[in-house]
Enzyme design. Sequence first.
Site, PDB file in Angstrom:
ATOM      1  N   THR A  73       0.829  -1.205   0.000  1.00 39.38           N
ATOM      2  CA  THR A  73       0.000   0.000   0.000  1.00 39.38           C
ATOM      3  C   THR A  73       0.861   1.252   0.000  1.00 39.38           C
ATOM      4  OG1 THR A  73      -1.864  -1.103   1.062  1.00 39.38           O
ATOM      5  CG2 THR A  73      -1.761   1.290   1.269  1.00 39.38           C
ATOM      6  N   ASN A 156      -5.980 -10.424  -7.418  1.00 38.98           N
ATOM      7  CA  ASN A 156      -5.948 -11.051  -6.098  1.00 38.98           C
ATOM      8  C   ASN A 156      -7.176 -11.894  -5.810  1.00 38.98           C
ATOM      9  OD1 ASN A 156      -6.793  -8.171  -6.199  1.00 38.98           O
ATOM     10  ND2 ASN A 156      -7.562  -8.587  -4.149  1.00 38.98           N
ATOM     11  N   SER A 204       5.152  -7.562  -2.094  1.00 38.26           N
ATOM     12  CA  SER A 204       4.757  -7.637  -0.681  1.00 38.26           C
ATOM     13  C   SER A 204       5.307  -8.912  -0.070  1.00 38.26           C
ATOM     14  CB  SER A 204       3.229  -7.606  -0.557  1.00 38.26           C
ATOM     15  OG  SER A 204       2.836  -7.731   0.796  1.00 38.26           O
ATOM     16  N   THR A 243      14.880   4.717   9.422  1.00 38.65           N
ATOM     17  CA  THR A 243      15.705   3.524   9.605  1.00 38.65           C
ATOM     18  C   THR A 243      14.956   2.292   9.119  1.00 38.65           C
ATOM     19  OG1 THR A 243      16.823   4.488  11.513  1.00 38.65           O
ATOM     20  CG2 THR A 243      16.904   2.096  11.308  1.00 38.65           C
ATOM     21  N   CYS A 330      -8.393  -7.624   1.955  1.00 37.52           N
ATOM     22  CA  CYS A 330      -8.172  -6.205   2.227  1.00 37.52           C
ATOM     23  C   CYS A 330      -9.471  -5.424   2.247  1.00 37.52           C
ATOM     24  CB  CYS A 330      -7.206  -5.617   1.203  1.00 37.52           C
ATOM     25  SG  CYS A 330      -5.550  -6.310   1.342  1.00 37.52           S
TER      26      CYS A 330
END
Length: 391
Positions: A73, A156, A204, A243, A330
Amino acid sequence: MARNRAYLDYNASAPLIAAARDAVVNALMQTGNPSSVHLEGRATKAILEAARRDVAALVNSKPDHVFFTSGATEAASTLLTPHYTMGRAAMRLSRLYVSATEHPCILAGGQFPADQVDLIGVDDNGLVDLEQLREFLVAHDRSQGLPLVAVQAANNETGVLQPIETIGALVKEFGGLFVVDAVQAAGRVPLDITTSSADYLILSSHKIGGPKGVGAIVAVSDLVMPKPIIRGGGQEKGHRGGTEALPLIAGFGAAARVAKERLDSGGWPTQKREMIEQSVRAIAPDAFIYGGAVDRLPNTTMFSLADMKAETVQIAFDLAGIALSAGSACSSGKVGPSHVLAAMGYGDGTGGLRISTAPDTGDEEIALFLEALKIMVARRDRSKPAAADAA
């Protein structure tokens, strides 16, 4: 999987594989920051770059063209923007074109205003209407900026594979940029960014057995890149500040390496999917398989049963010990027809059930699913005469 449970929802999230778990634990034990130049920092930097190489190898990319994000996303939100740079020069994209069956993170349009997004239709198998895309690109006003096109490699919900090379060539004909959502395709079918005509791939981790919370943008070249939406200390070559989530990235790299090894040794067999579909049709001859006439992922089947609401049947399967989906995970909690099926012309509200497996999904898990399906279909069929008598 527990003997009385069957997990058939790998497109929602694949279980964490052992190699990824071990990589996560090892990275958690490291002390340094990858941006530090001392011994501890260099040790963590080595883990980061090894993962980058493994993710790059999965799609035949150069490692320094892989940029880690918090997931697909965020990658989509970064790439779907009017604001790109070519070296130090600003570069504008004035309109976004996406297929009507895209994942919600693509349909949301990223940073484009809603009135600058056009939906490309699909046929009843879910394949992109290439003629409509060509019409959009012919009509595109290049004086305002270049076109940006975003299409899934594999859907998907249905598993339908788009002709990415053909779409990419069309986009290039009109000087546009092409974003490919490869989340479901990666690790399941071969992907090569150098031959796909894609400018960017979205990946992903948790779809291939890595940890949740990490993904990647893979660019064919880092000359043309979107302006970053997260700025900070210059990490990821300035394309994504902050980071790096080293344990998650390390697990992602390990999962990518295992996925690449599987593809190199023969890939995902289609026999399991074909057996499931044959068995579903034998139990329920009225079952309809979406996208059944075109190429699909080797692990995905989406089907519907007459007079049976997908959401209701999904709950019944869960109670019977089987995990599968009614549409996209989702969109969980959103009861209603699938936008994918509606775009394909199946907007009656019945919905579809999605089974998605792994190469090591056991025969006993499939048998548990088929036995539960028999019971549900038999119950449905017994209720029909009663309903007719009552009428």
